[in-house]
Design an enzyme around this catalytic site. Structure first.
Site, PDB file in Angstrom:
ATOM      1  CG  HIS A 111       0.123  -5.534   9.294  1.00  0.00           C
ATOM      2  ND1 HIS A 111      -0.846  -6.125   8.554  1.00  0.00           N
ATOM      3  CD2 HIS A 111       1.242  -6.261   9.101  1.00  0.00           C
ATOM      4  CE1 HIS A 111      -0.337  -7.183   7.947  1.00  0.00           C
ATOM      5  NE2 HIS A 111       0.935  -7.283   8.260  1.00  0.00           N
ATOM      6  CB  CYS A 138       1.979  -6.812   5.158  1.00  0.00           C
ATOM      7  SG  CYS A 138       3.324  -7.811   5.819  1.00  0.00           S
TER       8      CYS A 138
HETATM    9  N1  GLN Z   1       3.853 -13.646   4.767  1.00  0.00           N
HETATM   10  C1  GLN Z   1       4.497 -12.429   4.593  1.00  0.00           C
HETATM   11  C2  GLN Z   1       5.760 -12.213   5.390  1.00  0.00           C
HETATM   12  O1  GLN Z   1       5.916 -12.674   6.511  1.00  0.00           O
HETATM   13  C3  GLN Z   1       3.477 -11.351   4.869  1.00  0.00           C
HETATM   14  C4  GLN Z   1       3.199 -11.171   6.316  1.00  0.00           C
HETATM   15  C5  GLN Z   1       2.104 -10.223   6.609  1.00  0.00           C
HETATM   16  O2  GLN Z   1       1.286  -9.844   5.769  1.00  0.00           O
HETATM   17  N2  GLN Z   1       2.070  -9.811   7.856  1.00  0.00           N
HETATM   18  O3  GLN Z   1       6.637 -11.560   4.867  1.00  0.00           O
END
Ligand code: GLN
Length: 241
Positions: free
Chosen positions: A194, A94
């Site tokens: 994740h 992510c």
């Molecule tokens: N900030 C990024 C997004 O919302 C990554 C989010 C995350 O790593 N969960 O796209």
């Protein structure tokens, strides 16, 4: 045989227990009588990235991505580029995955310039892409079906010659539009999945370990493990999604 694994930016990029993936890699090495050395490298660390066989970068919110930028551009960016060029295995998730691309432009127009190691860019959207999802890895990335959890507002677009990690079977993946999920470049495996990605996707975990062992020792001997519990978790989620 032993792998030296770096957890880069564990202080800011470690959402939903992303760091558990490192425990999983370590455990699957130890079960086979192989060694694992884990080194955490937070913001401000003076250690060097050279000498690692595998680097893990987890996810974080927009805020954390902005917080690490200064440290990233103080030389860590060049080290990451060199390691990728050198075939080091990377698992990036992510926010960590977005960081390997050119930039992330948030929904309110703030731009984070990243490192451009992979030809991808991310644009923030109004709607979050959130929920359990699954994807099928490309044959080059092992071909397994991965079950995961995504939560991002960024929409990632791959350049024309960058291969995705896989094809979305259910959920959004890179952008909710083109059916791609993640990216695969050299030994870099980037994904939106994740948290406990690897424990319930043992084939994907072993793909990473095998790539790192092969690079280091010229061969990868991964004895089969009893994955009954892992596969039961995988199959249960696969059925639900
Ligand atoms: N900030 C990024 C997004 O919302 C990554 C989010 C995350 O790593 N969960 O796209």
């Amino acid at each position: 045989m032993e792998l030296k694994i770096c957890h880069l930016y564990p202080d800011v990029l470690n959402l939903y227990g992303d760091g558990g993936n490192i425990l999983c890699m370590k455990r699957r090495l130890l079960w086979r009588g192989l060694g694992a050395e884990i080194v955490k490298m937070p913001i401000g660390s003076t250690g060097t990235l050279s000498g690692f066989d595998l680097v893990f970068i987890g996810g974080g919110q927009d805020f954390e991505q902005q917080v690490l930028l200064e440290d990233l551009h103080r030389g860590r960016d060049r080290e990451i580029l060199a390691a990728i060029g050198d075939g080091v295995v990377f698992l990036t998730i992510c926010g960590g995955y977005q960081l390997t691309g050119h930039y992330y432009e948030t929904y309110d127009g703030q731009r984070c310039d990243f490192i451009g190691a992979l030809d991808l860019k991310t644009i923030g959207g109004k709607k979050r892409m959130i929920g359990n999802y699954k994807f099928e890895c490309t044959p080059e990335a092992g071909g397994s079906v991965v079950v995961g959890f995504e939560n991002h507002s960024g929409r990632t677009y791959l350049g024309p010659s960058l291969a995705p990690l896989g094809r979305v079977l259910a959920g959004c993946g890179n952008n909710g539009e083109d059916g791609t999920e993640g990216a695969h470049f050299k030994n870099v495996f980037g994904t939106y999945s994740h948290g406990p990605l690897l424990p319930k996707n043992p084939a994907f975990c072993d793909l990473l370990l095998a790539a790192a062992l092969e690079r280091k020792y010229g061969r990868a001997e991964l004895a089969p493990l009893d994955d009954a519990a892992e596969l039961a978790a995988h199959d249960e989620m696969c059925g639900r999604i």
